[in-house]
Design a protein around this motif. Structure first.
Motif, PDB file in Angstrom:
ATOM      1  N   ASP A   1       7.262 -19.056  58.920  1.00 33.46           N
ATOM      2  CA  ASP A   1       8.462 -19.973  58.904  1.00 33.46           C
ATOM      3  C   ASP A   1       7.443 -20.880  60.087  1.00 33.46           C
ATOM      4  O   ASP A   1       7.591 -20.519  60.763  1.00 33.46           O
ATOM      5  CB  ASP A   1       9.943 -19.868  59.040  1.00 33.46           C
ATOM      6  CG  ASP A   1      10.784 -21.344  59.743  1.00 33.46           C
ATOM      7  OD1 ASP A   1      12.139 -21.377  59.404  1.00 33.46           O
ATOM      8  OD2 ASP A   1      10.101 -22.206  59.072  1.00 33.46           O
ATOM      9  N   THR A   2       6.858 -22.141  59.259  1.00 36.52           N
ATOM     10  CA  THR A   2       6.040 -22.626  60.322  1.00 36.52           C
ATOM     11  C   THR A   2       6.936 -24.061  60.702  1.00 36.52           C
ATOM     12  O   THR A   2       5.835 -24.814  61.116  1.00 36.52           O
ATOM     13  CB  THR A   2       4.648 -23.363  59.440  1.00 36.52           C
ATOM     14  OG1 THR A   2       5.520 -24.059  58.284  1.00 36.52           O
ATOM     15  CG2 THR A   2       4.137 -21.749  59.028  1.00 36.52           C
ATOM     16  N   GLY A   3       7.480 -23.880  60.425  1.00 28.69           N
ATOM     17  CA  GLY A   3       8.521 -25.749  61.149  1.00 28.69           C
ATOM     18  C   GLY A   3       8.565 -26.475  60.192  1.00 28.69           C
ATOM     19  O   GLY A   3       7.424 -26.826  59.459  1.00 28.69           O
ATOM     20  N   VAL A   4       9.075 -27.711  61.169  1.00 26.12           N
ATOM     21  CA  VAL A   4       8.962 -29.068  60.200  1.00 26.12           C
ATOM     22  C   VAL A   4       7.320 -29.532  60.797  1.00 26.12           C
ATOM     23  O   VAL A   4       7.239 -30.244  62.037  1.00 26.12           O
ATOM     24  CB  VAL A   4       9.555 -30.201  61.030  1.00 26.12           C
ATOM     25  CG1 VAL A   4       9.450 -31.551  59.995  1.00 26.12           C
ATOM     26  CG2 VAL A   4      11.071 -28.973  59.926  1.00 26.12           C
TER      27      VAL A   4
ATOM     28  N   ARG B   1       3.755 -38.788  57.014  1.00 25.51           N
ATOM     29  CA  ARG B   1       4.902 -37.996  55.791  1.00 25.51           C
ATOM     30  C   ARG B   1       5.171 -36.479  56.809  1.00 25.51           C
ATOM     31  O   ARG B   1       4.697 -36.573  58.039  1.00 25.51           O
ATOM     32  CB  ARG B   1       2.747 -37.361  55.183  1.00 25.51           C
ATOM     33  CG  ARG B   1       3.320 -35.645  54.633  1.00 25.51           C
ATOM     34  CD  ARG B   1       2.517 -35.230  54.420  1.00 25.51           C
ATOM     35  NE  ARG B   1       2.602 -33.997  53.311  1.00 25.51           N
ATOM     36  CZ  ARG B   1       2.222 -33.994  52.031  1.00 25.51           C
ATOM     37  NH1 ARG B   1       1.451 -34.471  51.388  1.00 25.51           N
ATOM     38  NH2 ARG B   1       2.061 -32.650  51.446  1.00 25.51           N
ATOM     39  N   CYS B   2       6.365 -36.482  55.929  1.00 28.99           N
ATOM     40  CA  CYS B   2       7.049 -35.440  56.600  1.00 28.99           C
ATOM     41  C   CYS B   2       6.710 -33.947  55.637  1.00 28.99           C
ATOM     42  O   CYS B   2       7.593 -34.334  54.501  1.00 28.99           O
ATOM     43  CB  CYS B   2       8.146 -36.032  57.205  1.00 28.99           C
ATOM     44  SG  CYS B   2       9.006 -34.002  57.480  1.00 28.99           S
ATOM     45  N   ASP B   3       6.886 -33.301  56.595  1.00 30.34           N
ATOM     46  CA  ASP B   3       6.255 -31.669  55.604  1.00 30.34           C
ATOM     47  C   ASP B   3       7.700 -30.636  56.033  1.00 30.34           C
ATOM     48  O   ASP B   3       7.660 -30.008  57.463  1.00 30.34           O
ATOM     49  CB  ASP B   3       5.503 -30.655  55.811  1.00 30.34           C
ATOM     50  CG  ASP B   3       4.564 -30.978  54.196  1.00 30.34           C
ATOM     51  OD1 ASP B   3       4.000 -32.284  55.268  1.00 30.34           O
ATOM     52  OD2 ASP B   3       4.538 -31.021  53.593  1.00 30.34           O
TER      53      ASP B   3
ATOM     54  N   ALA C   1      13.389 -34.213  60.161  1.00 34.60           N
ATOM     55  CA  ALA C   1      13.737 -33.340  60.022  1.00 34.60           C
ATOM     56  C   ALA C   1      14.101 -32.417  59.330  1.00 34.60           C
ATOM     57  O   ALA C   1      14.702 -33.385  57.737  1.00 34.60           O
ATOM     58  CB  ALA C   1      15.586 -32.986  61.152  1.00 34.60           C
ATOM     59  N   SER C   2      15.013 -31.107  58.874  1.00 33.34           N
ATOM     60  CA  SER C   2      14.806 -31.324  57.839  1.00 33.34           C
ATOM     61  C   SER C   2      16.015 -29.974  57.692  1.00 33.34           C
ATOM     62  O   SER C   2      16.676 -29.418  59.402  1.00 33.34           O
ATOM     63  CB  SER C   2      13.949 -30.034  57.179  1.00 33.34           C
ATOM     64  OG  SER C   2      13.901 -29.370  57.882  1.00 33.34           O
TER      65      SER C   2
ATOM     66  N   TYR D   1      16.521 -29.778  61.780  1.00 30.43           N
ATOM     67  CA  TYR D   1      14.925 -28.896  62.768  1.00 30.43           C
ATOM     68  C   TYR D   1      14.591 -30.261  62.453  1.00 30.43           C
ATOM     69  O   TYR D   1      14.337 -30.361  62.081  1.00 30.43           O
ATOM     70  CB  TYR D   1      15.001 -27.974  62.630  1.00 30.43           C
ATOM     71  CG  TYR D   1      15.675 -25.739  62.725  1.00 30.43           C
ATOM     72  CD1 TYR D   1      16.411 -26.108  61.773  1.00 30.43           C
ATOM     73  CD2 TYR D   1      15.428 -25.971  64.247  1.00 30.43           C
ATOM     74  CE1 TYR D   1      17.225 -25.369  62.055  1.00 30.43           C
ATOM     75  CE2 TYR D   1      16.320 -25.018  63.890  1.00 30.43           C
ATOM     76  CZ  TYR D   1      17.248 -24.508  63.303  1.00 30.43           C
ATOM     77  OH  TYR D   1      18.363 -23.451  63.913  1.00 30.43           O
ATOM     78  N   PHE D   2      13.837 -30.519  63.720  1.00 31.02           N
ATOM     79  CA  PHE D   2      13.067 -31.667  64.106  1.00 31.02           C
ATOM     80  C   PHE D   2      11.650 -31.113  63.935  1.00 31.02           C
ATOM     81  O   PHE D   2      11.322 -30.289  64.634  1.00 31.02           O
ATOM     82  CB  PHE D   2      13.543 -32.592  65.216  1.00 31.02           C
ATOM     83  CG  PHE D   2      14.374 -33.169  65.288  1.00 31.02           C
ATOM     84  CD1 PHE D   2      15.368 -32.826  65.147  1.00 31.02           C
ATOM     85  CD2 PHE D   2      14.236 -34.287  65.010  1.00 31.02           C
ATOM     86  CE1 PHE D   2      17.261 -33.425  65.056  1.00 31.02           C
ATOM     87  CE2 PHE D   2      15.430 -35.089  64.523  1.00 31.02           C
ATOM     88  CZ  PHE D   2      16.872 -35.224  65.267  1.00 31.02           C
TER      89      PHE D   2
END
Lengths: 115, 116
Positions: free
Chosen positions: A1-4, A22-24, A93-94, A105-106
């Motif tokens: 799990d690499t995070g946002v 951009r947001c992943d 955040a996702s 989670y930001f």
């Protein structure tokens, strides 16, 4: 799990220019949110997506702002004709929508400076 | 009225002491969730702890606990045995209602400084 993750981390632009961030999200998360944070304040909600659908937009999101999440994965936030008042930290955040907690989670944020 | 109120702009605490960060909230919705986030100088918001309005017990996560007093509409964060790395901004946030209202409303934060 690499995070946002968010890109770029910092952006300096001149007034009137367009910028795109951009947001992943975390890979299995189906919800994605954008917030804006100005100095000395808590984050303020801008918009959110469930999969590809943009389900809510804040009044803060003027016509110069547009957000997309074309394939339900990454998202972009574009600001057209930037103004000095757009200078802020833009946070993504996702979350995984499910009954109960649905914690957001930001990412590390993109700090925008408009000169 | 402010939905989330954090009345302590800044706090200084000696290392290894416990610290309580105050948060009061305002909602008429019976279903809501309360969150605490930590924001170090790097800018990333780090999730610490969650409390649902129907949860019977106070939430705990390691050194973090949430003192939830529903009748007083307060959700204070307690950090036990503070460490130098706890120095950061701390934000209380609320999500009102069930699915369909997903945004978080944040307070203005408390800057915590741990003194060695």
């Amino acid at each position: 799990d690499t995070g946002v993750s968010q890109d770029p981390r910092h952006k300096i632009t001149k007034r009137g220019q367009n910028v795109t961030f951009r947001c992943d999200p975390i890979s299995e998360h189906n919800r994605l949110y954008w917030y804006r944070q100005t100095l000395g304040q808590g984050p303020e909600f801008l918009t959110y997506f469930q999969n590809e659908a943009q389900l809510e937009k804040s009044r803060l999101l003027s016509d110069r702002f547009s957000a997309e999440r074309p394939k339900g994965s990454f998202s972009t936030l574009e600001i057209q004709r930037t103004e000095q008042g757009d200078s802020a930290m833009y946070l993504c955040a996702s979350s995984l929508a499910r009954a109960g907690e649905d914690t957001q989670y930001f990412g590390p944020g993109t700090r925008l400076t408009v000169l | 009225a402010q939905k989330i109120t954090q009345t302590q702009p800044g706090m200084f605490v000696q290392e290894k002491e416990a610290v309580t960060l105050d948060c009061t909230y305002d909602t008429s919705d019976p279903s809501y969730g309360l969150f605490w986030y930590k924001q170090p100088s790097s800018g990333e918001m780090i999730f610490l702890i969650y409390q649902g309005s129907y949860d019977q017990q106070n939430a705990t996560e390691g050194r973090y606990s949430l003192n939830f007093q529903k009748a007083r509409k307060s959700a204070n964060l307690v950090i036990s045995a503070s460490q130098l790395g706890d120095s950061a901004m701390y934000f209380c946030a609320m999500r009102e209602g069930n699915f369909g209202n997903e945004k978080l409303t944040f307070g203005t934060g408390t800057r915590l400084t741990i003194i060695p």
